[in-house]
Design an enzyme around this catalytic site. Structure first.
Site, PDB file in Angstrom:
ATOM      1  N   LYS A  98      -5.730  -3.996 -17.144  1.00 35.45           N
ATOM      2  CA  LYS A  98      -6.565  -3.464 -18.224  1.00 35.45           C
ATOM      3  C   LYS A  98      -5.843  -3.787 -19.524  1.00 35.45           C
ATOM      4  O   LYS A  98      -5.637  -2.927 -20.390  1.00 35.45           O
ATOM      5  CB  LYS A  98      -6.764  -1.951 -18.017  1.00 35.45           C
ATOM      6  N   TYR A 117       3.627   5.902 -12.235  1.00 30.42           N
ATOM      7  CA  TYR A 117       4.263   6.619 -11.123  1.00 30.42           C
ATOM      8  C   TYR A 117       5.777   6.760 -11.271  1.00 30.42           C
ATOM      9  O   TYR A 117       6.414   7.383 -10.438  1.00 30.42           O
ATOM     10  CB  TYR A 117       3.997   5.877  -9.804  1.00 30.42           C
ATOM     11  N   ASP A 128     -11.971  -2.038 -14.503  1.00 30.28           N
ATOM     12  CA  ASP A 128     -13.323  -1.459 -14.438  1.00 30.28           C
ATOM     13  C   ASP A 128     -14.310  -2.477 -13.864  1.00 30.28           C
ATOM     14  O   ASP A 128     -15.101  -2.173 -12.961  1.00 30.28           O
ATOM     15  CB  ASP A 128     -13.774  -0.932 -15.811  1.00 30.28           C
ATOM     16  N   ASP A 165      -8.774   2.889  -2.528  1.00 29.16           N
ATOM     17  CA  ASP A 165      -9.683   3.867  -1.908  1.00 29.16           C
ATOM     18  C   ASP A 165     -11.102   3.291  -1.907  1.00 29.16           C
ATOM     19  O   ASP A 165     -11.848   3.433  -0.934  1.00 29.16           O
ATOM     20  CB  ASP A 165      -9.665   5.215  -2.650  1.00 29.16           C
ATOM     21  N   ASP A 171      -3.721   2.102  -6.606  1.00 27.08           N
ATOM     22  CA  ASP A 171      -4.018   3.341  -5.874  1.00 27.08           C
ATOM     23  C   ASP A 171      -5.525   3.563  -5.839  1.00 27.08           C
ATOM     24  O   ASP A 171      -6.113   3.811  -4.788  1.00 27.08           O
ATOM     25  CB  ASP A 171      -3.331   4.519  -6.570  1.00 27.08           C
TER      26      ASP A 171
HETATM   27  C1  IPM Z   1      -1.596   6.620  -1.787  1.00 23.62           C
HETATM   28  C2  IPM Z   1      -1.646   8.070  -2.173  1.00 23.62           C
HETATM   29  C3  IPM Z   1      -0.400   8.426  -2.968  1.00 23.62           C
HETATM   30  C4  IPM Z   1      -0.402   7.572  -4.221  1.00 23.62           C
HETATM   31  C5  IPM Z   1      -0.246   9.913  -3.300  1.00 23.62           C
HETATM   32  C6  IPM Z   1      -0.196  10.760  -2.045  1.00 23.62           C
HETATM   33  C7  IPM Z   1       0.961  10.191  -4.172  1.00 23.62           C
HETATM   34  O1  IPM Z   1      -2.814   8.347  -2.859  1.00 23.62           O
HETATM   35  O2  IPM Z   1      -0.660   6.228  -1.081  1.00 23.62           O
HETATM   36  O3  IPM Z   1      -2.502   5.878  -2.152  1.00 23.62           O
HETATM   37  O4  IPM Z   1      -1.002   7.941  -5.228  1.00 23.62           O
HETATM   38  O5  IPM Z   1       0.209   6.516  -4.184  1.00 23.62           O
HETATM   39 MG    MG Z   2      -4.161   6.707  -2.958  1.00 28.33          MG
END
Ligand code: IPM
Ligand code: MG
Length: 358
Positions: free
Chosen positions: A188, A137, A220, A248, A244
């Site tokens: 990783k 990033y 993984d 999710d 990141d």
């Molecule tokens: C998060 C989002 C961001 C990230 C995006 C919007 C750049 O997915 O905060 O998890 O990848 O960090």
């Molecule tokens: Mg995200």
């Protein structure tokens, strides 16, 4: 009475409506727990960009440093070039305010929310500490021969000893405060060899925390274990990109994007709080998105601001509403967005025996 000075960026899509409910809950918490907030709203986001070509003017950005906290609803819009607003607003705050920790609790409040068979709240209770300023990033990318047959694209993952160490140290400190005192490094390093710096730094810092039990998983395998045996995780620390992705996945096992909240922290300095979900343009303006993630992000913000009782009460109110089924869930359309705000504010007041709104 303490006053907290908060910057609010409601943003795009469902951002404004979930922010509205989070701020109502914040006001109720202030009323019940005896503090005040002063708030400044900023219009930045895709809509503002499309109207004005302005992303985040430096003068406004400069003001953020003097705030006590920043609250962000959501940003992103398919009409705007990919990454422009993300880097111009969220990433800019993370980097320039040096918000080096992205704290993402993954906590199952009620078994009905979990898509995994047979998992109870006691099985899903972890915190992911995502390093938030380095890795893929950090902006070190480029193209040569762009658009030509010989095109080359690069993106460099950068790790600094100081950057890795402060994230790892934060995670050890957090693990030490928790009941299980268990910390997993997720990386990783077998394939991304530069991540050896994580392996070594983690091992060195661990020597200072003999009370914390350490563990390791490759990313993984960690994805696999989080679905199969989420109860194995307590605190986990991981580089930015893996953090990141895995959060999710984590959001889904705690009930979905409608409930997952996060704090982008620089301990002791202004920090940024946001739901993990995006702007969900197709649900925008319909009063059907769940504001629970935004409400819990407001709770995390209060915790960071030192309003511990109010923060705990917001979380307790959400848990109570879910367990009593007054809140049927956190999916889109299960409740009107505004109704959830009504329920949480009423519960906050009822829990302290404070009559409802003035
Ligand atoms: C998060 C989002 C961001 C990230 C995006 C919007 C750049 O997915 O905060 O998890 O990848 O960090
Ligand atoms: Mg995200």
């Amino acid at each position: 009475m303490t006053e907290h000075d908060i910057a609010v960026i409601a943003g795009d899509g469902i951002g404004p409506e979930v922010t509205r409910e989070a701020l109502r809950v914040l006001d109720a918490a202030a009323d019940v727990y005896g503090f005040r907030t002063r708030r400044t709203s900023y219009p930045f986001g895709s809509e503002h960009y499309l109207e004005t070509q302005e992303i985040f003017p430096d003068a406004a950005f400069g003001e953020l440093r003097h705030k006590d906290a920043i609250f962000l609803g959501a940003i992103g819009d398919p009409r705007v070039p990919v990454g422009l607003i993300e880097y111009g607003i969220i990433a800019r705050m993370r980097f320039e305010l040096d918000l080096y920790i992205n704290l993402r609790p993954i906590k199952l409040y009620d078994a009905s929310l979990c898509p995994l068979k047979g998992k109870e709240p006691a099985d899903v209770d972890m915190v992911i500490v995502r390093e938030n300023t380095e890795d893929a990033y950090c902006g070190a990318h480029g193209f040569a021969h762009k658009g030509q047959p010989l095109e080359v694209a690069t993106q460099t993952m950068i790790y600094t000893r100081a950057g890795v160490e402060r994230a790892v140290r934060f995670a050890f400190e957090l693990a030490r405060e928790r009941k299980r005192k268990h910390l997993t490094l997720i990386d990783k390093a077998n394939a991304v060899r530069a991540q050896d710096i994580w392996t070594r730094t983690f091992a060195e810092v661990a020597l200072e925390y003999p009370d914390v039990e350490t563990d390791h998983a490759y990313i993984d395998a960690a994805c696999m274990w989080m679905v199969k045996n989420p109860e194995w995780f307590d605190v986990a620390v991981t580089p930015n990109l893996f953090g990141d992705i895995i959060t999710d996945l984590g959001a889904m096992i705690q009930g979905g994007m409608g409930i997952a909240a996060s704090g982008n922290l620089h301990p002791g300095q202004v920090s940024l709080f946001e739901p993990i979900h995006g702007s969900a343009p197709k649900h925008a303006g319909k009063n059907q998105a769940s504001p629970v993630a935004a409400i819990l992000a407001a709770g995390m913000m209060l915790d960071q601001l030192g309003e511990k009782a109010a923060a705990a009460a917001i979380e307790a109110a959400v848990i109570e509403l879910l367990r009593s089924r007054r809140l049927k869930g956190v999916g889109t359309g299960m409740h009107a967005t505004s109704e959830v705000g009504d329920l949480v504010t009423a519960e906050l007041r009822a829990a302290r025996g404070v009559p409802s709104a003035r």
